[in-house]
Design an enzyme around this catalytic site. Structure first.
Site, PDB file in Angstrom:
ATOM      1  N   ASN A   1      -5.161  18.932  10.826  1.00  0.00           N
ATOM      2  CA  ASN A   1      -5.009  19.209   9.394  1.00  0.00           C
ATOM      3  C   ASN A   1      -4.386  20.577   9.151  1.00  0.00           C
ATOM      4  OD1 ASN A   1      -6.215  16.754   8.863  1.00  0.00           O
ATOM      5  ND2 ASN A   1      -8.176  17.602   8.224  1.00  0.00           N
TER       6      ASN A   1
ATOM      7  N   TYR B   1     -10.650   4.457   7.357  1.00  0.00           N
ATOM      8  CA  TYR B   1     -10.611   4.887   5.960  1.00  0.00           C
ATOM      9  C   TYR B   1     -11.413   3.922   5.094  1.00  0.00           C
ATOM     10  CZ  TYR B   1      -6.513   7.817   7.164  1.00  0.00           C
ATOM     11  OH  TYR B   1      -5.661   8.744   7.708  1.00  0.00           O
TER      12      TYR B   1
ATOM     13  N   ARG C   1       2.499   3.364   4.953  1.00  0.00           N
ATOM     14  CA  ARG C   1       2.141   3.639   6.346  1.00  0.00           C
ATOM     15  C   ARG C   1       1.593   2.338   6.923  1.00  0.00           C
ATOM     16  NH1 ARG C   1       2.297   9.204   6.414  1.00  0.00           N
ATOM     17  NH2 ARG C   1       1.469  10.281   4.581  1.00  0.00           N
TER      18      ARG C   1
ATOM     19  N   HIS D   1       4.305   4.608  -3.420  1.00  0.00           N
ATOM     20  CA  HIS D   1       2.979   4.793  -2.836  1.00  0.00           C
ATOM     21  C   HIS D   1       2.040   3.657  -3.213  1.00  0.00           C
ATOM     22  CE1 HIS D   1      -0.915   7.137  -2.267  1.00  0.00           C
ATOM     23  NE2 HIS D   1      -0.276   7.347  -1.130  1.00  0.00           N
TER      24      HIS D   1
ATOM     25  N   HIS E   1     -11.332   7.377   1.100  1.00  0.00           N
ATOM     26  CA  HIS E   1      -9.929   7.256   0.698  1.00  0.00           C
ATOM     27  C   HIS E   1      -9.739   6.458  -0.585  1.00  0.00           C
ATOM     28  CE1 HIS E   1      -5.609   5.982   1.313  1.00  0.00           C
ATOM     29  NE2 HIS E   1      -5.521   7.253   1.664  1.00  0.00           N
TER      30      HIS E   1
END
EC number: 2.7.4.1
Length: 685
Positions: A45, A468, A375, A435, A592
């Site tokens: 990160n 997630y 993704r 997205h 998430h």
């Protein structure tokens, strides 16, 4: 409160999030090898933090040095604050690794051997390893007028080697650079018999330090110093010169490896004159130098848990729950026609989404399939199903977002394969990242066309769906599926925004919907009616939403926000936000999901969304928010997504007015509530 103090610094908030993650590495209730993983997550990160956020601050300081940021400070002031906080976090990280995790791992017979502690047998094995695996690959570069200082790749491991003597050509030596190729492991496991039957590891840097002299025969090595440069990793594509987005992205991916330097890492034993020399080479200042006590890249330690077969030192395995009804019907489409399916990952399996695409590829009644990809990983059954559908002659349209940060190369590869299979591949709308997570299947049933849609809060990525937490819904609702079709038409074609029935979308209607819903709760509170907002997201930094929440709080609206990462709103400030509470859940799973619930006089308007409350999500991305209206599904989303998170007193962190966090704990006499474990019990297999 003064205007400049109403919004916190987003970069400091992001570092605070990483401090909470690092606390997992300190927590003795977390299995030991998982604690090492959390340490690596923080390092990864931080790499991205410097590549993206610190790089942005540097650019902003160069272009607009007097322009105040949302936190009320100028870029240079913010850089100073952020640098201090980053240094503190990195020191804490290395202290934890050196003084806590390594001794605890050693007690479990898992050792990281330093050069000074190598036994004779270990030295022999390591020298053989160097001769066999490293010496044929490494290429030393002597620095002289014909060998200028090389350009190290972003985040690569390099060594500055001080030399004495003359080489084969009679040239006096001074310094050389050795670059460690990325294909080399940074942590090398030793044979068990050399470690007393336990597990032993040596760092690549230690091996190279010990034997670097073999790269310079006949020379005297006076010193060997590891360093690592982090570069600005922003991709810039010029719209005016753009002819082919995919080709432009591929060119930019190469350039990213050589962006401007933003951070130089060296070992704390590196002499000052070497540090100064390296800083000068990369045009960096002392403020951008980070001296660390250990290897300059802790990220690569994430290989260790996978190399150690100790289930007792890892999280227990969980099995996602499966839809029993899916096994009782021949077709997922038959099941969805009866009622929509709500999935809560990873507690419930991602398989129904994969099955929907597989069935669509094989079903002769399916005419068309559409999907967005942001993704999806290097291996994807979903993409394989899309390719099979295209090869079977179905109309397959895939919106591949080529600008998904750090997944660009992967997405370029999938785009090529999909095109070769015969799918129509589009790259979204230039200037707006796609997205939204949505898929559409169009099927002929009884002579008419029927649409089925999937909408989710997370990516079409089977790997992250096991880590997630996300919601997804599969529905045959005619208005929602028509909306999804309209969105695909907008993205792939040309024309004005279509009118949507139930969905909200960025960049056109989603921000206004959120502002309007907050305003409605504000008016209800002013009228003396119960008013409440509960929302869960990854980040909250959009100033107009924050100001709307402040107004709602002042009117008496009760506001509970579950924000895993960045939050620049100040909660609990008298006269500003005393009715706002913010918490962050940090656990085994990465929280998430995005869920919004507005009380609305008891109607509890509830949405699942792909969008965080950030400017980029509202104005620079294509996002969706879908209403959850079926009573049982709404009840589930509110309970599993919001209420259980608000009850958590084991992994929750409570945000303070100054932007700090305090870990929640059960009150005296109160039982423990653990959101993620409780959801595994409720939904898991």
């Amino acid at each position: 409160m003064p205007e400049q103090n109403r919004i916190l610094c987003r970069e400091l908030s992001l570092l605070a999030f990483n401090r909470r993650v690092l606390a997992q590495a300190e927590d003795k209730n977390v299995p030991l090898l998982e604690r090492l993983r959390f340490l690596c997550i923080v390092s990864s990160n931080l790499d991205e933090f410097f590549e993206v956020r610190m790089a942005w601050l540097k650019r902003e300081n160069k272009l607009h040095p007097r322009r105040r940021l949302d936190n009320g400070k100028m870029p240079s002031e913010t850089i100073a604050d952020v640098t201090e906080a980053a240094r503190s976090l990195i020191r804490h990280q290395y202290d934890l690794f050196n003084n806590v995790l390594q001794p605890e791992l050693a007690r479990e017979s898992i050792h990281f051997y330093r050069r000074r502690n190598w036994t004779g047998a270990q030295k022999k094995w390591i020298e053989d390893y160097f001769d066999r695996e490293l010496l044929p690959i490494l290429t030393p570069i002597g620095l002289d007028p014909s060998h200028p200082f090389p350009r190290p790749l972003n985040k690569s491991l390099n060594f500055a080697v001080e030399l004495d003597g003359t080489d084969a050509f009679g040239r006096p030596s001074g310094m050389a650079i050795v670059q460690a190729p990325r294909i080399l492991p940074r942590v090398v496991p030793l044979p068990s018999e050399l470690c007393g039957g336990g597990h032993g590891f040596v760092f690549l840097s230690s091996i190279l330090h010990a034997h670097v002299g073999k790269l310079f025969p006949g020379m005297n090595v006076k010193g060997c110093h590891q360093f690592r440069l982090t570069r600005d990793s922003d991709l810039t594509v010029d719209e005016e010169d753009l002819q082919n987005l995919r080709a432009a992205i591929q060119n930019e991916l190469h350039d990213r490896e050589y962006g401007d330097g933003v951070r130089l890492e060296v070992a704390d034993t590196c002499p000052a004159y070497i540090r100064d020399f390296l800083l000068a080479q990369f045009k960096l200042t002392a403020a951008e130098l980070y001296q660390v006590k250990g290897p300059v890249n802790l990220v690569r330690l994430n290989a260790v848990p996978d190399l150690v077969n100790r289930p007792d030192l890892k999280f227990p395995t969980h099995t996602p729950g499966r839809l029993k009804a899916l096994g009782k019907t021949a077709s997922i489409f038959d099941l969805v026609r009866q009622s929509p399916i709500l999935l809560h990952h990873p507690y419930q399996s991602f398989d129904p989404v994969v099955e929907m695409m597989r069935e669509a590829a094989a079903d002769p009644d399916v005419l068309a399939v559409k999907m967005t990809i942001y993704r999806t990983g290097t291996r994807s059954e979903l993409v394989r199903a899309l390719m099979k559908a295209a090869l079977a002659g179905k109309q397959v349209t895939v919106v591949v977002e080529l600008m998904a940060r750090f997944d660009e190369a992967n997405n370029v590869n999938w785009a090529k394969q999909l095109e070769e299979a015969g799918a129509h591949v589009v790259y979204g709308v230039f200037g707006y990242k796609v997205h939204a997570k949505m898929a559409l299947v169009i099927r002929r049933e009884d002579g008419v066309l029927k649409r089925y849609a999937h909408l989710g809060t997370g990516n079409y990525h089977q790997g992250t769906s096991r880590i997630y937490t996300d919601f997804g819904i599969i529905t045959a609702d005619e208005q929602i599926t028509a909306d999804v079709n309209t969105l695909f038409m907008e993205i792939t074609g040309l024309g004005k925004p279509g009118r949507l029935n139930k969905l909200y979308q960025s960049p056109f209607t989603l921000h206004k919907m959120v502002i309007d819903r907050i305003a409605r709760e504000t008016e209800h509170a002013k009228a003396g009616k119960p008013a409440r907002i509960t929302a869960k997201m990854n980040s909250l930094i959009e100033p107009t939403v924050i100001e709307a929440l402040y107004r709602a709080s002042a009117a008496g609206v009760q506001i509970d926000l579950i924000v895993r990462g960045m939050c620049t709103l100040r909660p609990g400030v008298k006269g500003l936000s005393e009715n706002i509470r913010v918490r962050s859940i940090i656990g085994r799973q990465l929280e998430h999901a995005r869920v919004y619930c507005f009380h609305n006089n008891g109607a509890d308007d509830t949405f699942i969304s792909s969008a965080d409350w950030m400017g980029r999500n509202f104005f620079r991305r294509i996002e969706t928010a879908a209403p959850i209206t079926a009573p049982e599904l709404k009840k589930r989303v509110i309970r599993e997504g919001l209420e259980m998170a608000l009850a958590d007193n084991t992994h929750a962190w409570l945000m303070q007015p100054d932007g700090g966090y305090i870990r929640a704990a059960p009150a005296e006499g109160e039982s423990e509530a653990d959101l993620q474990n409780d959801l595994w019990t409720l939904l898991g297999g």
